[in-house]
Design a protein around this motif. Structure first.
Motif, PDB file in Angstrom:
ATOM      1  N   VAL A  61      44.163  42.531  15.326  1.00  9.85           N
ATOM      2  CA  VAL A  61      44.539  41.847  16.567  1.00  9.85           C
ATOM      3  C   VAL A  61      43.331  41.697  17.489  1.00  9.85           C
ATOM      4  CG1 VAL A  61      45.893  42.107  18.683  1.00  9.85           C
ATOM      5  CG2 VAL A  61      46.965  42.493  16.470  1.00  9.85           C
ATOM      6  N   VAL A  62      42.559  42.764  17.640  1.00  5.83           N
ATOM      7  CA  VAL A  62      41.395  42.700  18.526  1.00  5.83           C
ATOM      8  C   VAL A  62      40.350  41.731  17.984  1.00  5.83           C
ATOM      9  CG1 VAL A  62      39.459  44.043  19.429  1.00  5.83           C
ATOM     10  CG2 VAL A  62      41.755  44.999  19.463  1.00  5.83           C
ATOM     11  N   TRP A  87      42.855  51.287  22.914  1.00  4.03           N
ATOM     12  CA  TRP A  87      44.063  51.055  23.717  1.00  4.03           C
ATOM     13  C   TRP A  87      45.268  50.757  22.816  1.00  4.03           C
ATOM     14  CZ3 TRP A  87      41.036  47.134  27.186  1.00  4.03           C
ATOM     15  CH2 TRP A  87      40.158  47.856  28.009  1.00  4.03           C
ATOM     16  N   LEU A  88      45.064  49.918  21.810  1.00  6.57           N
ATOM     17  CA  LEU A  88      46.176  49.592  20.915  1.00  6.57           C
ATOM     18  C   LEU A  88      46.595  50.800  20.078  1.00  6.57           C
ATOM     19  CD1 LEU A  88      45.225  46.005  19.686  1.00  6.57           C
ATOM     20  CD2 LEU A  88      46.816  46.669  21.493  1.00  6.57           C
ATOM     21  N   ALA A 131      39.118  48.291  23.173  1.00  2.00           N
ATOM     22  CA  ALA A 131      40.379  47.571  22.996  1.00  2.00           C
ATOM     23  C   ALA A 131      41.166  48.117  21.813  1.00  2.00           C
ATOM     24  CB  ALA A 131      40.099  46.076  22.812  1.00  2.00           C
ATOM     25  N   VAL A 132      40.484  48.443  20.727  1.00  2.00           N
ATOM     26  CA  VAL A 132      41.166  49.050  19.583  1.00  2.00           C
ATOM     27  C   VAL A 132      41.751  50.404  19.971  1.00  2.00           C
ATOM     28  CG1 VAL A 132      40.838  49.920  17.231  1.00  2.00           C
ATOM     29  CG2 VAL A 132      39.709  47.813  17.938  1.00  2.00           C
ATOM     30  N   ALA A 173      45.826  47.019  14.684  1.00  2.00           N
ATOM     31  CA  ALA A 173      45.103  47.000  15.953  1.00  2.00           C
ATOM     32  C   ALA A 173      43.725  46.372  15.790  1.00  2.00           C
ATOM     33  CB  ALA A 173      44.972  48.426  16.492  1.00  2.00           C
ATOM     34  N   THR A 174      43.030  46.711  14.719  1.00  2.00           N
ATOM     35  CA  THR A 174      41.709  46.119  14.473  1.00  2.00           C
ATOM     36  C   THR A 174      41.801  44.624  14.262  1.00  2.00           C
ATOM     37  OG1 THR A 174      41.011  48.213  13.456  1.00  2.00           O
ATOM     38  CG2 THR A 174      39.661  46.268  13.027  1.00  2.00           C
ATOM     39  N   ARG A 185      46.333  51.339  12.670  1.00  2.00           N
ATOM     40  CA  ARG A 185      44.902  51.108  12.852  1.00  2.00           C
ATOM     41  C   ARG A 185      44.473  49.749  12.319  1.00  2.00           C
ATOM     42  NH1 ARG A 185      40.445  53.965  14.149  1.00  2.00           N
ATOM     43  NH2 ARG A 185      41.729  55.805  14.478  1.00  2.00           N
ATOM     44  N   PHE A 215      49.974  51.406  17.714  1.00  2.00           N
ATOM     45  CA  PHE A 215      49.751  50.350  16.726  1.00  2.00           C
ATOM     46  C   PHE A 215      49.123  50.981  15.485  1.00  2.00           C
ATOM     47  CE2 PHE A 215      50.697  47.529  20.030  1.00  2.00           C
ATOM     48  CZ  PHE A 215      50.765  46.223  19.545  1.00  2.00           C
ATOM     49  N   ARG A 237      46.450  53.899  21.077  1.00  2.00           N
ATOM     50  CA  ARG A 237      47.251  54.753  21.967  1.00  2.00           C
ATOM     51  C   ARG A 237      48.635  54.177  22.207  1.00  2.00           C
ATOM     52  NH1 ARG A 237      42.079  55.527  24.255  1.00  2.00           N
ATOM     53  NH2 ARG A 237      42.333  53.747  25.673  1.00  2.00           N
ATOM     54  N   ALA A 238      48.784  52.873  22.012  1.00  2.00           N
ATOM     55  CA  ALA A 238      50.101  52.236  22.100  1.00  2.00           C
ATOM     56  C   ALA A 238      50.861  52.302  20.785  1.00  2.00           C
ATOM     57  CB  ALA A 238      49.955  50.772  22.530  1.00  2.00           C
TER      58      ALA A 238
END
Length: 434
Positions: A141-142, A127-128, A124-125, A138-139, A135, A133, A130-131
Motif C-alpha cells: 500500500v505504501v 503506522w500501518l 508510513a509502513v 502495508a508495504t 506486513r 495491517f 501498528r494499525a
C-alpha cells in the motif's frame, strides 16, 4: 610394631627423601658454574656483554624495533613510515572498491536509491503495522501510494510545461530581439556585421560539434535499457527492504564474529536512524523551499510556477548546489517572461529562502544527529558528481552522514548495552545457594 610407629617411620623416610633431593639439586647447580679446573665462572649481571675481539658492546635494541637497522632510524621517521604504508594499503583497497562499484554501478546505485526511499517510506509502513495491517500488505500500500503521488506530480508538471511552451517561446524570441537592440544601441555599439559574425560563429560551432551531440544522443538512447532495469530494481529492492529489512540486517550481522556482532548492530541501527532523520528533514526543508518560491512566482504571475516549484523541491535534495541551480532557472524564466525587474525580485526571494534554509531550517530540523560541516558537504557533492553524476550528488551527502555515524559508534570505547531480551552466557558457573 604398632600402627602408629609404622606411620611415623613412613613420614620419616619421606622427609629424608625430600631433603636428599633438595641437596642433590643444589650440588648440580653448583657444579654447573664450575670450569674444568675447578674454579668458579663469574660474570657481573650489571655489566653488558662485550663483543668478540674486545670491541664496543652492541647497542641496545628498543622493544618496538626488530633489528639494529630499525634502531638506527629516528623514532619519528619510523612512525611516519608506518602511517604511510598503512595509508597506501587503505588507498589501494579503496581504489579497488571504487573500481568494483563502478563495474556494477547499475546494481549498486539502484540499491542506494532504494535505501533512501525505504528510509522515507518506513514511518508510513510502521503506522500501518501498528494499525494491524499484514506486513506485505502495508508495504504494498505504501509503495503503490508513493508511486501514484510521483506519477501524478510528474503528469501535472509535464501538462503545464507543454501548455506554456508556445507562450514562453514567443517571449523568448522577443527577449532575444531586445538583447540585439541593446547590443546595437547600448554601450557596446555593435554593428549588424559584427552581430552576424558572432551568430555565424555560433552556428559554425554547433555544426562542428554536431557529431559529438549526436553521439551523446545515441549513448543516451543506449542507456534507456539501463534506466528501465534500474527502475525495476529500485522498486523491488524498496519493497523487500521495507518488508524484510530486519531479517536482512540480522542475517548480515550473523555473518560476523560473535564479539563484533553487538558493536556492528549498534552502529548499523544508529546509522539507519541517522538516514531516516536526514531523509525526513530533507523532505521537509525541500517542501518549505518549494512552497516559498512557488508562492512568489504565483504572486508575480511568472509562468511555470508549479513546474519551477517542483524543480526547487527536487533540487533541495542536493544541498547547497541544488537550491542554487533550481533558483537560477526560476530567475531566468522570470527574466525572459517579465523583464529584469521581476527577475531581480525573484532573485531576492530565492536568496532569502536559501538564507532561511541555511541558518534556520537546516540547524533546527536536521539537528545534531545528521550535522555535517559545510566543507564536508561540498567535497562529498563534488566527489559524487565526478564518480556518478547527478545520482552521485544525490546520494553522497546521506552516505557521508551514515558513515560518520557508523564510525563514531564503532570508535566508542564503551561497549553497547546488550538488548533487554538477550541471554548472556557467563564463563563462571552459577553459585548454588547454600
Amino acid at each position: 610394631m604398632s600402627r602408629f610407629e609404622q606411620i611415623r617411620g613412613s613420614l620419616r623416610r619421606a622427609y629424608e627423601t625430600g631433603r636428599a633431593s633438595v641437596r642433590s639439586a643444589r650440588v648440580k647447580s653448583h657444579d654447573s658454574r664450575q670450569v674444568p679446573d675447578g674454579t668458579l665462572r663469574y660474570s657481573a649481571p650489571s655489566e653488558p656483554p662485550t663483543a668478540a675481539g674486545g670491541g664496543e658492546p652492541p647497542h641496545e635494541v628498543h622493544p618496538s624495533t626488530s633489528s639494529r637497522d630499525d634502531a638506527d632510524v629516528p623514532h619519528g621517521l619510523r612512525i611516519a613510515a608506518a602511517w604511510c604504508w598503512r595509508l597506501i594499503v587503505i588507498g589501494i583497497v579503496g581504489w579497488a572498491m571504487l573500481k568494483v562499484i563502478g563495474t556494477v554501478r547499475i546494481v549498486v546505485i539502484p540499491l542506494l536509491i532504494a535505501m533512501l526511499l525505504s528510509a522515507l517510506l518506513a514511518p508510513a509502513v510502521g503506522w500501518l503495522l501498528r494499525a494491524r495491517f499484514p506486513r506485505s500488505l502495508a508495504t504494498a500500500v505504501v509503495l503503490i501510494g508513493g508511486l501514484a503521488a510521483v506519477v501524478g506530480t510528474l503528469t501535472l508538471v509535464v501538462n503545464e510545461f507543454i501548455a506554456g511552451v508556445p507562450q514562453l517561446s514567443e517571449k523568448s524570441t522577443a527577449g532575444i530581439r531586445q538583447i540585439q537592440d541593446w547590443l546595437k544601441t547600448g554601450p557596446l555599439h555593435l554593428s549588424d556585421g559584427q552581430l552576424n559574425q558572432y551568430i555565424d560563429a555560433g552556428e559554425q560551432w554547433i555544426q562542428t560539434h554536431t557529431s559529438s551531440v549526436t553521439s551523446g544522443a545515441f549513448s543516451t538512447a543506449a542507456t534507456v535499457f539501463e534506466v528501465l532495469t534500474g527502475t525495476v530494481l529500485v522498486l523491488f529492492a524498496t519493497f523487500f527492504f521495507l518488508r524484510d529489512g530486519q531479517k536482512i540486517w540480522r542475517f548480515l550481522v550473523g555473518l560476523l564474529p560473535l564479539k563484533a556482532r553487538w558493536r556492528v548492530d549498534d552502529a548499523g541501527r544508529a546509522s539507519w536512524r541517522t538516514l531516516v532523520a536526514y531523509v525526513r528533514a530533507t523532505v521537509l526543508v525541500a517542501f518549505i523551499d518549494a512552497v516559498g518560491i512557488g508562492l512568489v512566482l504565483v504572486v508575480f504571475d511568472v509562468p511555470f510556477a508549479f513546474p519551477l516549484a517542483a524543480l526547487v523541491f527536487l533540487g533541495a535534495f542536493i544541498p547547497i548546489v541544488g537550491a542554487t541551480l533550481s533558483g537560477a532557472v526560476a530567475v531566468l524564466v522570470a527574466l525572459v517572461d517579465s523583464g529584469w525587474v521581476t527577475a531581480l525580485i525573484i532573485l531576492g526571494a530565492v536568496v532569502a529562502v536559501q538564507q532561511v534554509e541555511g541558518h534556520i531550517l537546516q540547524p533546527l530540523i536536521m539537528g545534531r544527529a545528521v550535522a555535517i560541516h559545510p566543507l564536508a558537504v561540498i567535497v562529498a557533492i563534488a566527489s559524487g558528481v565526478v564518480l556518478a553524476g547527478i545520482t552521485g550528488a544525490l546520494i553522497s551527502v546521506p552516505l557521508v552522514a551514515v558513515v560518520n555515524t557508523a564510525v563514531r559508534r564503532l570508535a566508542r570505547r564503551r561497549s553497547p548495552e546488550p538488548p533487554p531480551d538477550a541471554v548472556v552466557v557467563g564463563t563462571e558457573p552459577p553459585q548454588l545457594p547454600i
